[in-house]
Design a protein around this motif. Structure first.
Motif, short mmCIF file in Angstrom:
data_model
loop_
_atom_site.label_atom_id
_atom_site.label_comp_id
_atom_site.label_asym_id
_atom_site.label_seq_id
_atom_site.Cartn_x
_atom_site.Cartn_y
_atom_site.Cartn_z
N SER A 20 0.87 -1.31 0.01
CA SER A 20 0.00 0.03 -0.07
C SER A 20 0.90 1.22 0.21
CB SER A 20 -0.88 -0.02 1.23
OG SER A 20 -1.48 1.19 1.45
N PRO A 21 0.37 2.25 -0.65
CA PRO A 21 1.27 3.41 -0.83
C PRO A 21 1.50 4.08 0.70
CG PRO A 21 -0.87 4.14 -1.67
CD PRO A 21 -0.74 2.44 -1.64
N PHE A 22 0.40 3.80 1.85
CA PHE A 22 0.47 4.39 2.91
C PHE A 22 1.25 3.14 3.99
CE2 PHE A 22 -3.23 5.88 1.17
CZ PHE A 22 -3.08 7.20 1.23
N ALA A 23 1.80 2.12 3.36
CA ALA A 23 2.30 1.21 4.38
C ALA A 23 3.59 0.72 3.51
CB ALA A 23 1.45 -0.07 4.69
N PRO A 24 4.62 1.57 3.49
CA PRO A 24 5.92 1.20 2.72
C PRO A 24 6.60 0.07 3.32
CG PRO A 24 5.72 3.44 3.12
CD PRO A 24 4.81 3.09 3.83
N ARG A 25 7.66 -0.37 2.65
CA ARG A 25 8.48 -1.55 3.17
C ARG A 25 9.92 -1.33 2.93
NH1 ARG A 25 6.45 -6.81 0.21
NH2 ARG A 25 5.52 -5.51 -1.36
N PHE A 26 10.69 -1.87 3.59
CA PHE A 26 12.20 -1.74 3.35
C PHE A 26 12.56 -2.29 1.78
CE2 PHE A 26 12.41 -3.17 7.89
CZ PHE A 26 12.64 -1.87 8.31
N ARG A 77 10.56 -0.58 13.67
CA ARG A 77 9.44 -1.31 12.96
C ARG A 77 8.78 -0.02 12.07
NH1 ARG A 77 4.35 -1.89 16.36
NH2 ARG A 77 4.83 -0.16 17.48
N LEU A 78 8.49 -0.39 10.69
CA LEU A 78 7.52 0.62 9.96
C LEU A 78 6.26 0.70 10.10
CD1 LEU A 78 9.96 0.07 6.44
CD2 LEU A 78 10.27 1.70 8.54
N LEU A 79 5.63 1.44 10.22
CA LEU A 79 4.12 1.53 10.44
C LEU A 79 3.30 2.05 9.32
CD1 LEU A 79 4.39 3.14 14.01
CD2 LEU A 79 4.38 0.72 13.53
N LEU A 117 13.95 3.58 1.73
CA LEU A 117 12.60 3.82 1.70
C LEU A 117 12.26 4.73 0.56
CD1 LEU A 117 12.19 4.51 5.38
CD2 LEU A 117 11.50 2.43 4.42
N VAL A 118 11.31 4.43 -0.18
CA VAL A 118 10.79 5.15 -1.33
C VAL A 118 9.72 6.03 -0.85
CG1 VAL A 118 11.80 3.43 -3.00
CG2 VAL A 118 9.56 3.26 -2.12
N GLU A 119 9.08 5.66 -0.11
CA GLU A 119 7.97 6.68 0.57
C GLU A 119 8.17 7.22 2.19
OE1 GLU A 119 5.64 7.65 -1.40
OE2 GLU A 119 5.68 6.15 -2.75
N ARG A 120 7.72 8.24 2.38
CA ARG A 120 7.60 8.56 3.75
C ARG A 120 6.94 7.79 4.58
NH1 ARG A 120 5.42 13.19 6.83
NH2 ARG A 120 7.11 14.25 7.59
N VAL A 121 7.45 7.50 5.66
CA VAL A 121 6.63 6.38 6.46
C VAL A 121 6.80 6.71 8.18
CG1 VAL A 121 8.72 5.10 6.38
CG2 VAL A 121 6.54 3.82 6.97
N ARG A 122 5.76 6.46 8.78
CA ARG A 122 5.92 6.42 10.42
C ARG A 122 6.79 5.36 10.76
NH1 ARG A 122 2.40 9.69 13.06
NH2 ARG A 122 0.26 10.09 11.80
N ALA A 123 7.50 5.56 11.60
CA ALA A 123 8.37 4.44 12.24
C ALA A 123 8.77 4.39 13.78
CB ALA A 123 9.87 4.68 11.51
N THR A 124 9.15 3.35 14.44
CA THR A 124 9.55 3.46 15.94
C THR A 124 10.88 2.67 15.88
OG1 THR A 124 8.34 1.44 16.28
CG2 THR A 124 7.02 3.59 16.79
N LEU A 125 11.58 3.15 16.87
CA LEU A 125 13.03 2.42 17.23
C LEU A 125 13.17 2.53 18.72
CD1 LEU A 125 15.40 1.22 16.43
CD2 LEU A 125 16.42 3.55 16.11
N ARG A 170 8.86 -5.24 7.26
CA ARG A 170 8.78 -3.97 7.91
C ARG A 170 9.28 -3.98 9.40
NH1 ARG A 170 3.18 -4.58 5.31
NH2 ARG A 170 3.27 -3.10 3.44
N ARG A 171 9.93 -4.99 9.73
CA ARG A 171 10.44 -5.08 11.26
C ARG A 171 11.74 -5.45 11.20
NH1 ARG A 171 8.35 -7.74 16.62
NH2 ARG A 171 8.93 -9.71 15.57
N ILE A 172 12.75 -4.93 11.88
CA ILE A 172 13.91 -5.55 12.40
C ILE A 172 14.24 -5.58 13.77
CG2 ILE A 172 16.63 -5.20 12.18
CD1 ILE A 172 16.13 -3.45 9.66
N VAL A 173 14.59 -7.13 14.40
CA VAL A 173 14.64 -7.45 15.86
C VAL A 173 15.74 -7.77 16.07
CG1 VAL A 173 13.78 -8.68 17.60
CG2 VAL A 173 12.21 -7.61 16.00
N ALA A 174 16.49 -7.34 16.93
CA ALA A 174 17.96 -7.85 17.25
C ALA A 174 17.98 -8.06 19.02
CB ALA A 174 19.09 -6.96 16.87
N SER A 175 18.51 -9.23 19.27
CA SER A 175 19.05 -9.58 20.77
C SER A 175 20.01 -10.18 20.62
CB SER A 175 17.97 -10.48 21.16
OG SER A 175 18.06 -10.70 22.57
#
Length: 452
Positions: free
Chosen positions: A204-210, A395-397, A313-321, A280-285
């Motif tokens: 979706s244009p509103f939910a970009p991916r890596f 996370r990309l939101l 990223l090719v679109e602007r996207v909300r994200a959390t880190l 849309r998510r990267i997790v490391a432990s």
């Protein structure tokens, strides 16, 4: 999650690898899917989790690595996911039958499956592990693959989950079987390792991916050494893994120990690295511990784990880190850094006994990014311990997920209304530096897309 008693048993039939499993949907399953993909209706048995596409290995190491791999795809609804089934040990003969089993993922305190003899690719004297559930209420389907061609040449099976919003968040366990009914090889039935896949919403244009995802290094390195005057050898172990796949997981854990002439440990290092990279998510432990335990001679120990991920990223996207770094003792350090377009957007570091909890939420602009994270521990003394850990998630939101909880619902409207009234940067949907009516209109479009 659906209660186990609310669905009727599901008969499962073998089908060619190029088609979906021909499995009638239970009467209580929803939504109903018509046409040639009707069998995939079973993917709808679970549909209430954050929209993330990822894959993680869920076996406990009994089944051989690289026996079940992702060939192509990212677990996105409406897009093919191709997995490969292999016996890398070569304990079965070419031409053996291959099957892929999918079941609903179980919530379990451990990722381990059921241990049993007669399932191992190592041979009958070694137990194998069955992760998928064969309970008719949990079974999603069974696919047959092409005859196995030999070690290093996986037999492929293609899954095509339908593009239905009700399936977002569905978690399924995948596991392969290689069966040689002739008994000509050392093993008749060999189980692969397992993958747990979480399906995510279609593009979706509103939910970009890596985009252009590359993993520069995911590694674990351990070193210990004794006093040079004693001629004590240096011991080390290291793993380095690079994989450009957009749906991949990596795990490594081990320890090395140096002992004196009496067999007593004088230096040791241990470490663990687990990372999951999804669409849309990267997790490391990570954990790293170094110990020197001799009061007479100098010894050194070092443990290091690192993760580098490049993406665009090719679109602007909300994200959390978010990062939780704990330098428990000694010369230990946990750190994470996000660089974008030559600028540092996020940096968190914990050193020498400190703990750092840091989180960021905002917009990421279209450009190239580099995520760096690591955990180091070092001891260079006669007696001491260095111990640390790191937990990280990026996370990309969806653009309308204003409260960053992984779903788009009425709560996001309330959050955006407050941000809009305050004129915060989080309400600047179009990124023009102003919060105005255009942002409200864009949010309304995004919300309609995300809420379905």
């Amino acid at each position: 999650m659906r209660e186990r008693g609310s669905a009727t048993p599901i008969p499962v039939h073998m089908v060619p690898a190029t088609t979906a499993p021909v499995v009638p949907a239970p009467a209580s399953a929803a939504p109903s899917l018509a046409g040639p993909l009707a069998g995939a209706t079973l993917f709808a048995l679970l549909a209430s989790a954050p929209a993330l596409a990822e894959s993680e290995r869920v076996t406990c190491g009994l089944n051989p690595p690289q026996s079940l791999v992702v060939i192509a795809g990212t677990g996105v609804l409406g897009e093919a996911l191709v997995v490969g089934i292999d016996n890398p040990l070569g304990t079965q003969i070419p031409g053996a039958c291959t099957f892929l089993i999918a079941s609903l993922a179980k919530d379990s305190p451990t990722p381990c499956g059921t241990t049993a003899f007669g399932l191992s690719m190592h041979g009958y004297h070694v137990p194998g592990e069955l992760v998928v559930s064969l309970d008719p209420l949990d079974l999603v389907g069974i696919w047959s693959g092409a005859p196995w061609a030999g070690p290093g040449t996986p037999s492929t099976v293609q899954l095509l989950p339908p593009d239905d919003p009700a399936l977002v968040g569905l978690r399924i366990d995948l596991q392969g079987l290689v069966i040689d009914p002739s008994g000509a090889g050392a093993v008749v039935v060999g189980a692969t390792e397992a993958l747990r896949v979480t399906l995510e919403a279609a593009s979706s244009p509103f939910a970009p991916r890596f985009e252009d995802l590359e993993i520069g290094a995911r590694e674990l390195e351990l070193d210990v050494s004794g006093s040079p005057t004693l001629g004590a050898p240096a011991l080390s172990e290291s793993w380095s893994h690079e994989d450009p796949s957009p749906l991949t997981a990596f795990a490594a854990a081990s320890a090395v120990q140096l002992v004196d002439a009496n067999g007593a440990p004088v230096a040791e290092a241990s470490g663990r690295h687990t990372s999951i990279v999804g669409a849309r998510r990267i997790v490391a432990s990570m954990e790293a511990t170094a110990v020197a335990s001799s009061a007479l001679f100098d010894h050194s120990a070092r443990a290091r784990s690192e993760l580098w991920v490049e993406f665009r990223l090719v679109e602007r996207v909300r994200a959390t880190l978010a990062i939780e770094a704990c330098a428990k003792s000694g010369l230990s350090q946990g750190y994470a850094m996000l660089l974008g377009d030559g600028s540092q957007l996020f940096n968190a570091t914990a050193t020498d006994g400190a703990t750092k909890d840091a989180a960021w939420k905002g917009w990421l602009e279209p450009c190239a990014y580099l995520l760096i994270a690591g955990n180091h521990s070092l001891v260079q003394m006669q007696d001491g311990t260095s111990d640390g850990s790191l937990e990280l998630e990026l996370r990309l939101l969806h653009a309308a997920d204003a409260n960053a909880d992984g779903t788009v619902d009425a709560a996001d409207r309330a959050t955006f209304a407050l941000e809009f009234a305050l004129g915060t940067p989080c309400a600047d949907m179009d990124g023009d530096g102003a919060v105005d009516a255009a942002d409200q209109a864009l949010f309304d479009l995004a919300w309609a897309d995300g809420a379905g």
